[in-house]
Design an enzyme around this catalytic site. Structure first.
Site, PDB file in Angstrom:
ATOM      1  N   CYS A   1      -7.075  -6.421 -10.907  1.00 51.31           N
ATOM      2  CA  CYS A   1      -8.536  -6.273 -10.537  1.00 51.31           C
ATOM      3  C   CYS A   1      -9.231  -7.360 -11.138  1.00 51.31           C
ATOM      4  O   CYS A   1      -9.419  -7.215 -12.595  1.00 51.31           O
ATOM      5  CB  CYS A   1      -9.062  -5.193 -10.156  1.00 51.31           C
ATOM      6  SG  CYS A   1      -8.300  -4.167  -8.881  1.00 51.31           S
TER       7      CYS A   1
ATOM      8  N   CYS B   1     -11.556   0.844 -11.017  1.00 54.99           N
ATOM      9  CA  CYS B   1     -10.104   0.694 -11.092  1.00 54.99           C
ATOM     10  C   CYS B   1      -9.840  -0.012 -12.500  1.00 54.99           C
ATOM     11  O   CYS B   1     -10.343  -1.154 -12.709  1.00 54.99           O
ATOM     12  CB  CYS B   1      -9.737  -0.220 -10.084  1.00 54.99           C
ATOM     13  SG  CYS B   1      -8.084  -0.425 -10.074  1.00 54.99           S
TER      14      CYS B   1
ATOM     15  N   CYS C   1      -6.905  -0.914 -13.279  1.00 55.40           N
ATOM     16  CA  CYS C   1      -5.421  -1.687 -13.162  1.00 55.40           C
ATOM     17  C   CYS C   1      -5.761  -3.134 -13.868  1.00 55.40           C
ATOM     18  O   CYS C   1      -6.632  -3.888 -13.926  1.00 55.40           O
ATOM     19  CB  CYS C   1      -5.003  -1.833 -11.887  1.00 55.40           C
ATOM     20  SG  CYS C   1      -5.501  -3.209 -10.789  1.00 55.40           S
TER      21      CYS C   1
END
Length: 191
Positions: A55, A50, A52
């Site tokens: 995180c 991930c 993003c």
């Protein structure tokens, strides 16, 4: 020639297959003194890289590794007094260790398609064999955390070299689940 882009320390050398019989284990933060330990009963699902900006990522990683488990199968075993929610206004209530910063679990408690699930970082399992990541999500989001746009072709190339499909949102299965939940809630879909 393989790309030199650092995706995540547990992935840069290749995606390792998980064990078919993986049945959970204990997540451990990075603290040498009084580490936080969180038990996850059963396997984790939808494991992915991930990008993003929310995180937790280990030092030098452009991506996290994150999966979900049912919240009722996630239990703090030791040193829960060290946990604090990173952003109480966020959908995912990421409980991080105040000592080392590792996000230990993040339940979704608001009304959402993922309510009842907790996000966890499987590379923190003290046991090996957790399911391998199956895709990369929010790839473009690493620009928000400092990756130059000019590096993105190399990033996507490295992700594909690892055998992962890069997406700028979630994979189609998870996007379909969210859209189905929204449509049912709006009354436009009745199943």
């Amino acid at each position: 020639m393989p790309s030199q882009v650092s995706i995540h320390p547990a992935l840069n050398g290749g995606v390792k297959a998980g064990q078919a019989n993986f049945n959970g284990g204990t997540l451990v933060c990075a603290c040498a003194d009084r580490p936080v330990k969180v038990k996850v009963e059963g396997t984790v699902l939808h494991n992915h890289a991930c990008g993003c900006s929310k995180c937790w990522k280990p030092e030098g990683a452009a991506f996290s590794i994150v999966a979900v488990a049912p919240t009722d199968k996630v239990t703090v075993l030791e040193n829960g007094d060290k946990l604090k929610v990173v952003d109480p206004s966020a959908l995912i209530q990421r409980h991080a260790c105040t000592g080392c910063g590792v996000h230990m679990y993040g339940p979704v408690e608001r009304d959402h398609a993922f309510t009842g699930l907790s996000f966890v970082h499987p590379e923190r399992f003290q046991e090996g064999g957790w399911p391998a990541p199956g895709f990369a999500a929010f790839v473009s989001s690493i620009i928000e955390t400092g990756t130059p746009p000019s590096a993105m072709a190399g990033v996507r190339s490295k992700i594909e070299e690892l055998g992962l499909e890069p997406y700028d949102c979630l994979n189609p299965t998870l996007m379909d689940a969210i859209s189905t939940w929204v449509a049912k809630k709006a009354g436009t879909l009745r199943e």
